[in-house]
Design a protein around this motif. Sequence first.
Motif: not given
Length: 114
Positions: A33-43, A54-60
């Motif tokens: 994992v690198e700084v700034g890398q997008m986290a994988p989505d999960f529910t 998680l993807s419903e909270h992008r930008g937070m």
Amino acid sequence: MKKLNTIAFLVLIPLLIFSSVIFAQEDDRGYIVEVGQMAPDFTVTKTDGTTFKLSEHRGMVVMLQFTASWCGVCRKEMPHIEKEIWLPLKDNDFVLIGLDRDEPMDVVIDFVKK
């Protein structure tokens, strides 16, 4: 003096081998994992039956607290997380999710009530 040098050598060699093994393990842990890398989505299902995706909270800012009702350290850190992180940040696009894994929902709900 020769005996002292031999003792120092016998002490230093295992330390050097031990430290090289430790550092090799730290370098080879598999973290990619690198700084700034997008986290994988999960529910996950929340205690109220709704879901968190998680993807419903992008930008937070999303903080994940991995926890369990039987974990003493988790119980001790929870009041600090609430007071020092959650309360000051909850109105600033901040999400805190406690993830309890491998415990039945009724155990988790009972723990939350306590």
